[in-house]
Design an enzyme around this catalytic site. Sequence first.
Site, short mmCIF file in Angstrom:
data_model
loop_
_atom_site.label_atom_id
_atom_site.label_comp_id
_atom_site.label_asym_id
_atom_site.label_seq_id
_atom_site.Cartn_x
_atom_site.Cartn_y
_atom_site.Cartn_z
N HIS A 158 -24.43 21.56 -24.65
CA HIS A 158 -24.05 22.90 -24.16
C HIS A 158 -22.55 22.97 -23.88
CE1 HIS A 158 -23.89 26.61 -21.94
NE2 HIS A 158 -23.37 25.96 -20.93
N GLU A 203 -21.55 33.26 -20.66
CA GLU A 203 -22.72 32.42 -20.96
C GLU A 203 -23.72 33.11 -21.90
OE1 GLU A 203 -23.23 29.35 -20.35
OE2 GLU A 203 -21.76 28.88 -18.79
N SER A 222 -25.23 27.49 -27.92
CA SER A 222 -25.59 26.07 -27.83
C SER A 222 -27.10 25.88 -27.80
CB SER A 222 -24.97 25.46 -26.56
OG SER A 222 -25.46 26.11 -25.41
FE LIG Z 1 -22.18 26.90 -19.53
#
Ligand SMILES: [Fe+2]
Length: 276
Positions: A158, A203, A222
């Site tokens: 990530h 995010e 991710s």
């Molecule tokens: Fe993050």
Amino acid sequence: MEPSNSPGFSGARIELVQLERDHPGFNDPVYRERRNAIAAMAQRYREGDPLPNVEYDADEQTVWRTVWAELDAEHRRVACRAYRQACERYPFDHHTIPSFREVNARLQPMQGFSLLPVAGLVQPRVFLEELGARRFLATQYMRHGSTPLYTPEPDVVHEYIGHVPWLAHAELAELNHAFGQAALRADARRIEALIRVYWYTIEFGILQEEGALKVYGAGILSSFGEMRRFADAEHRTWDLEAMADDDFDPTDYQDHLYVAPSYARMREDLLAWLRA
Ligand SMILES: [Fe+2]
């Protein structure tokens, strides 16, 4: 990351690693020992020390290769243009996981950002304020090898794939820094608003680009599962004040996302909001 896709800042716990019962590594003593050793390295780290170097083993390298084999095609399909450009500027070796030292040696000269290791989740204020000093608190451990496309918490995949290319990208590095600067003058209520907006943009942000929905959020970029699902989430109108009031759930796939009208609007509106 998939369910519980937290961005490396929420929560307050974790001294040494405590895995939940449903964590893929819960019943794997070798994995737990590995997690504890990596967490201990981060805990011992003090500013000015040489960065703790995790030597990734063969199993972890295999996970990295498996992740890339799946994510690469998804990125071509759904990543926004600026992220793909960022990846050209900061390309990862898809076969070998670099150490933090290697990442920072390339990253720091670009926009001034460095990764700093943390043992696990940290408080939102801590995470955000470090951005103000162009330091990005990040985890070093790898997800469990039995589930290479799933992790219930932020891991090195990530941090590297979701965040590092953006920290090498002038405009997104500036945005991360602006979150940090806003945090440095924020009271507790404003910190809560900042972390929510960070969640729904940096995010889990998506945007309109050339008539299609594209992804710029690190938590989606991710995560194989999030990339496959984001199109089916509820898509809400771009509204930073609504995001600031909207608590998020880091324990599951995101059921609603905010759609920026364009990459430029995302960036301009966020900068204006952060600097207001
Ligand atoms: Fe993050």
